[in-house]
Design an enzyme around this catalytic site. Structure first.
Site, PDB file in Angstrom:
ATOM      1  N   MET A  19       0.835  -1.193   0.000  1.00 48.17           N
ATOM      2  CA  MET A  19       0.000   0.000   0.000  1.00 48.17           C
ATOM      3  C   MET A  19       0.878   1.253   0.000  1.00 48.17           C
ATOM      4  O   MET A  19       1.974   1.253   0.559  1.00 48.17           O
ATOM      5  CB  MET A  19      -0.899   0.024   1.242  1.00 48.17           C
ATOM      6  CG  MET A  19      -1.741  -1.213   1.432  1.00 48.17           C
ATOM      7  SD  MET A  19      -2.691  -1.655  -0.022  1.00 48.17           S
ATOM      8  CE  MET A  19      -3.816  -0.281  -0.113  1.00 48.17           C
ATOM      9  N   TYR A  23      -1.012   4.602   6.237  1.00 51.18           N
ATOM     10  CA  TYR A  23      -1.798   5.227   7.310  1.00 51.18           C
ATOM     11  C   TYR A  23      -2.391   6.561   6.825  1.00 51.18           C
ATOM     12  O   TYR A  23      -3.490   6.933   7.214  1.00 51.18           O
ATOM     13  CB  TYR A  23      -0.938   5.481   8.558  1.00 51.18           C
ATOM     14  CG  TYR A  23      -0.549   4.241   9.342  1.00 51.18           C
ATOM     15  CD1 TYR A  23      -0.753   2.964   8.838  1.00 51.18           C
ATOM     16  CD2 TYR A  23       0.037   4.352  10.609  1.00 51.18           C
ATOM     17  CE1 TYR A  23      -0.385   1.839   9.557  1.00 51.18           C
ATOM     18  CE2 TYR A  23       0.392   3.234  11.346  1.00 51.18           C
ATOM     19  CZ  TYR A  23       0.191   1.975  10.808  1.00 51.18           C
ATOM     20  OH  TYR A  23       0.554   0.867  11.531  1.00 51.18           O
ATOM     21  N   ARG A  60       5.827  14.581   0.626  1.00 52.53           N
ATOM     22  CA  ARG A  60       7.219  14.206   0.342  1.00 52.53           C
ATOM     23  C   ARG A  60       7.843  15.176  -0.657  1.00 52.53           C
ATOM     24  O   ARG A  60       9.041  15.445  -0.617  1.00 52.53           O
ATOM     25  CB  ARG A  60       7.292  12.771  -0.198  1.00 52.53           C
ATOM     26  CG  ARG A  60       6.897  11.742   0.846  1.00 52.53           C
ATOM     27  CD  ARG A  60       7.027  10.317   0.334  1.00 52.53           C
ATOM     28  NE  ARG A  60       6.181   9.427   1.113  1.00 52.53           N
ATOM     29  CZ  ARG A  60       6.274   8.090   1.109  1.00 52.53           C
ATOM     30  NH1 ARG A  60       7.176   7.497   0.366  1.00 52.53           N
ATOM     31  NH2 ARG A  60       5.457   7.347   1.837  1.00 52.53           N
ATOM     32  N   GLU A 121       1.213  -5.033   3.494  1.00 46.79           N
ATOM     33  CA  GLU A 121       1.783  -5.697   2.309  1.00 46.79           C
ATOM     34  C   GLU A 121       1.346  -7.152   2.221  1.00 46.79           C
ATOM     35  O   GLU A 121       1.148  -7.816   3.232  1.00 46.79           O
ATOM     36  CB  GLU A 121       3.310  -5.563   2.239  1.00 46.79           C
ATOM     37  CG  GLU A 121       3.988  -5.762   3.521  1.00 46.79           C
ATOM     38  CD  GLU A 121       5.485  -5.932   3.452  1.00 46.79           C
ATOM     39  OE1 GLU A 121       6.116  -5.764   2.409  1.00 46.79           O
ATOM     40  OE2 GLU A 121       6.029  -6.266   4.516  1.00 46.79           O
TER      41      GLU A 121
HETATM   42  N1  DCP Z   1       4.823   2.720  10.145  1.00 49.32           N
HETATM   43  C1  DCP Z   1       4.960   3.036  11.492  1.00 49.32           C
HETATM   44  N2  DCP Z   1       6.180   3.320  12.010  1.00 49.32           N
HETATM   45  C2  DCP Z   1       7.277   3.291  11.243  1.00 49.32           C
HETATM   46  C3  DCP Z   1       7.164   2.959   9.879  1.00 49.32           C
HETATM   47  C4  DCP Z   1       5.905   2.688   9.345  1.00 49.32           C
HETATM   48  O1  DCP Z   1       3.971   3.060  12.200  1.00 49.32           O
HETATM   49  N3  DCP Z   1       8.454   3.573  11.775  1.00 49.32           N
HETATM   50  C5  DCP Z   1       3.470   2.442   9.613  1.00 49.32           C
HETATM   51  C6  DCP Z   1       2.930   3.645   8.868  1.00 49.32           C
HETATM   52  C7  DCP Z   1       2.970   3.251   7.430  1.00 49.32           C
HETATM   53  C8  DCP Z   1       2.834   1.746   7.486  1.00 49.32           C
HETATM   54  O2  DCP Z   1       3.475   1.357   8.694  1.00 49.32           O
HETATM   55  O3  DCP Z   1       1.937   3.875   6.693  1.00 49.32           O
HETATM   56  C9  DCP Z   1       3.477   1.017   6.319  1.00 49.32           C
HETATM   57  O4  DCP Z   1       4.857   1.345   6.251  1.00 49.32           O
HETATM   58  P1  DCP Z   1       5.627   1.426   4.870  1.00 49.32           P
HETATM   59  O5  DCP Z   1       7.068   1.326   5.132  1.00 49.32           O
HETATM   60  O6  DCP Z   1       5.034   0.479   3.886  1.00 49.32           O
HETATM   61  O7  DCP Z   1       5.403   2.925   4.372  1.00 49.32           O
HETATM   62  P2  DCP Z   1       4.145   3.673   3.809  1.00 49.32           P
HETATM   63  O8  DCP Z   1       3.077   2.732   3.405  1.00 49.32           O
HETATM   64  O9  DCP Z   1       3.741   4.741   4.757  1.00 49.32           O
HETATM   65  O10 DCP Z   1       4.744   4.419   2.553  1.00 49.32           O
HETATM   66  P3  DCP Z   1       5.277   3.834   1.177  1.00 49.32           P
HETATM   67  O11 DCP Z   1       4.328   4.313   0.143  1.00 49.32           O
HETATM   68  O12 DCP Z   1       6.629   4.416   1.019  1.00 49.32           O
HETATM   69  O13 DCP Z   1       5.286   2.333   1.283  1.00 49.32           O
END
Ligand code: DCP
Length: 680
Positions: A19, A23, A60, A121
């Protein structure tokens, strides 16, 4: 002895779906007015605006990064919308994100075996679906190819003839002379594009995907082009991809093994591994790891997509950084009670919905000794058989904590005085339930399951009066870091402080209200619950469901209904206005049209001659970007993160790896997940 190679793995079609800024998307769906705006989700911690845990792609572009705090994000992007992660029981409540992830999983699972790998994922084995498509309606004969499929990035497909990229993709999909593997991947492209569009339509979430012949390659590919794009790794491009791929970017090589390969073997890219015979790698790293390394150098991975839509474990945790460290046993007990309550709720709903039970309860904590601040001694994790029922879980978890504390303090000869500790502090607590299995069908076996529980290490009759006894500490009985508790050891008992224990009625969100609005009688109509449930369970899960329902009733039902309608109305209104195509218009991470994104070119070489490996400055910059205070990472949040992030965080939690210039700080994996913004 070399382990057999998975010969036929290159004719499978595997997808990894991830995804986008997950969040954030969940919050934007709740508040559609945030769509398209630079948005970030912040952790439950108000210091300096809270740590960012998810950042939208719009934000970003302004340089907002996950390593920042809210205040810092506001500095680089004053208009950034900060949304706090939902809170229940004084801690982050991830249930909304978990449920949203489940919505996606249920859609993806329609086309093949589906493995939920983390909160956001999923792996899919689409081999059967692809074979079927090839037999019934092969893409080579299709007149029109879906737009979304045409936007795929196919590694190795260059654009030298000046054709537009989509045209090249169309030709690639239409090739009649392609080998069977590529034809299967062409089907995979169409299936995944369709699934992603379906996910968008039904959930309003965008996702990115990697499509390849195995899990490892699919996972590598899914992060190459984000957001809302898909990347394909044909068999012929595997070598080119791995030759320049930094070794630490590979799953499972972000930690010690990756460092050893770099330091001891001079291996910097996955391709560098090719120079070593399998025996040499086995000699150095053991039979299985040696073979695994030999295989990954060649892009071989026999790892199956497990048919698993449900989590392997449940956890609930909270951190107490800096001055918030817990310094008294009653304070620890208060928080353990909160965590256990949440865990128990999740166990009950797992049992209720999926007929699964967990067998093991584990307590993890991080602690410090002020008299010995440099010590690297960890608070030992403890586990015991899990008994259902909130009070029992609370009691067992507290006993586990006491056993851990006894061992931890014992090593340092610490003393406690009454309810106030002398010189220790707990900076993180978590409880988890693992070894989750489906309940075997049949009344007898279920009864046996729960009867068996009464012979738990901890007697359910253990009285809380014990808490009134003055503490007595014993010396450690062993140095295991992960051990089951031996109850014959003396307990540390502390005076009770009732005033610490408050009931927190969680703020249930509307979805939760909707779920809970089904009357208990409906649940008891379920044959399983009515006939097969043991008294033990009745006293646990059903009691809990009932009290939760009672809490619900304290809120005005009509208020919920109208709030729910309003929210649903908003969502419907917004549906369809946000397409992947629109997202493409507003975000083009790779205007050059090259199949590798800028980020990827920099990290794995690509066509940029100056970037075949990390420069020192780049690495340092990336290290700087990893600005979390480790103590602030919520363990419950961590458990469901992609494994790479977990590995990185674990590596960071080891103090000796935090020294400047230490290799661990320059992790490629971190650079992937916590990379600077992809500037437009
Ligand atoms: N997350 C969290 N703390 C972190 C890293 C991530 O709580 N240190 C949570 C928030 C993210 C979710 O896990 O939305 C999924 O992490 P991802 O690494 O897949 O990153 P994102 O989905 O946010 O972004 P991307 O589009 O880069 O995958």
């Amino acid at each position: 002895m070399p382990v057999a190679k998975p010969e036929s793995s290159d004719s499978r079609v595997i997808a990894h779906v991830d995804m986008d800024c997950f969040y954030v998307q969940v919050e934007q769906r709740k508040q559609p007015q945030l769509r398209g705006l630079p948005t970030a989700v912040v952790q439950y911690n108000e210091w300096k605006g809270g740590a960012l845990i998810a950042v939208s792609y719009e934000a970003r572009k302004f340089g907002v990064k996950r390593s920042m705090r809210g205040e810092e994000a506001k500095e680089v992007c004053p208009q950034v919308q900060l949304v706090q992660v939902p809170v229940a029981r004084g801690k982050a409540d991830l249930s909304g994100y978990r449920n949203a992830g489940s919505e996606v999983v249920s859609i993806l699972a329609r086309r093949g075996r589906c493995e939920r790998a983390s909160i956001d994922e999923v792996y899919l084995d689409l081999t059967d679906a692809a074979e079927m498509m090839l037999a019934d309606n092969p893409p080579q004969g299709m007149e029109t190819i879906d737009e979304e499929a045409l936007k795929s990035h196919i590694l190795g497909l260059n654009n030298e003839d000046g054709n537009d990229v989509k045209e090249n993709v169309r030709k690639w999909i239409h090739r009649h002379n392609a080998d069977h593997r590529d034809k299967l991947l062409a089907c995979g492209i169409l299936i995944v594009a369709e699934l992603r569009m379906q996910v968008l339509k039904e959930t309003e979430f965008t996702c990115s995907a990697g499509i390849a012949h195995n899990k490892m390659l699919a996972k590598l590919a899914s992060g190459m082009n984000k957001p809302a794009q898909q990347t394909v790794v044909p068999f012929s491009s595997v070598k080119g991809l791995l030759d320049t791929l930094p070794i630490r970017k590979m799953k499972q090589l972000g930690g010690k093994l990756g460092i050893s390969l770099q330091m001891d073997m001079g291996v910097n890219t996955v391709g560098d591994l090719l120079q070593f015979p399998e025996e040499k790698l086995q000699e150095r790293y053991g039979i299985n790891t040696g073979t695994w390394l030999w295989n990954i150098a060649r892009g071989i991975s026999g790892e199956e997509v497990e048919g698993r839509l449900l989590p392997k474990s449940h956890g609930s945790g909270k951190t107490f950084p800096g001055p918030r460290a817990l310094k008294t046993v009653p304070a620890v007990q208060h928080w353990l009670n909160q965590l256990c309550e949440e865990l128990s709720e999740r166990l009950c709903s797992d049992l209720d919905q999926n007929k699964r039970i967990a067998h093991t309860l584990t307590l993890h904590a991080r602690a410090y000794k002020s008299s010995d601040s440099d010590s690297q001694k960890k608070f030992p994790s403890k586990s015991c058989p899990l008994r259902y029922g909130t009070a029992k879980i609370q009691e067992d978890a507290f006993n586990l904590f006491q056993a851990g504390l006894r061992e931890y303090i014992g090593f340092y000869g610490g003393k406690t005085q009454g309810s106030h500790c002398s010189g220790w502090g707990i900076t993180s607590l978590s409880v988890s339930a693992s070894k989750i299995v489906p309940i075997p069908s049949g009344t007898c076996s279920i009864a046996k399951y729960f009867q068996g529980q009464s012979t738990s290490h901890f007697s359910s009759m253990q009285s809380s009066d014990n808490l009134n006894t003055e503490a007595t500490l014993s010396l450690p009985s062993g140095s295991e870091c992960y051990s089951e508790v031996n109850l014959s050891e003396p307990k540390i008992d502390f005076p009770k402080e009732e005033s610490w224990i408050k009931d927190t009625v969680p703020d249930l969100d509307l979805q939760e209200q909707k779920d809970l609005s089904s009357p208990l009688s409906e649940k008891t109509q379920d044959g399983f619950i009515q006939e097969d449930i043991s008294p033990l369970l009745l006293s646990g899960c059903l009691e809990q469901n009932r009290s939760k329902q009672q809490r619900d009733l304290t809120k005005d039902e009509s208020q919920f209904k109208s709030e729910y309608k309003e929210r649903k109305g908003k969502r419907l209104k917004d549906k369809g206005t946000y397409s992947i195509i629109e997202l493409f218009k507003s975000y083009n991470p790779n205007p050059s049209g090259s199949f590798l994104s800028h980020e990827y070119n920099r990290t794995v070489g690509g066509t940029d001659a100056s970037s075949s490996s990390y420069s020192r400055d780049e690495e340092e910059g990336r290290r700087e970007a990893w600005g979390y205070n480790i103590d602030e990472i919520d363990p419950s949040v961590m458990e469901e993160l992609p494994t790479e992030i977990q590995d990185e965080i674990k590596a960071w939690m080891q103090p000796h790896k935090r020294r400047p210039n230490n290799m661990v700080k320059r992790s490629c994996t971190i650079s992937h997940y916590f990379s600077p913004s992809k500037k437009s």
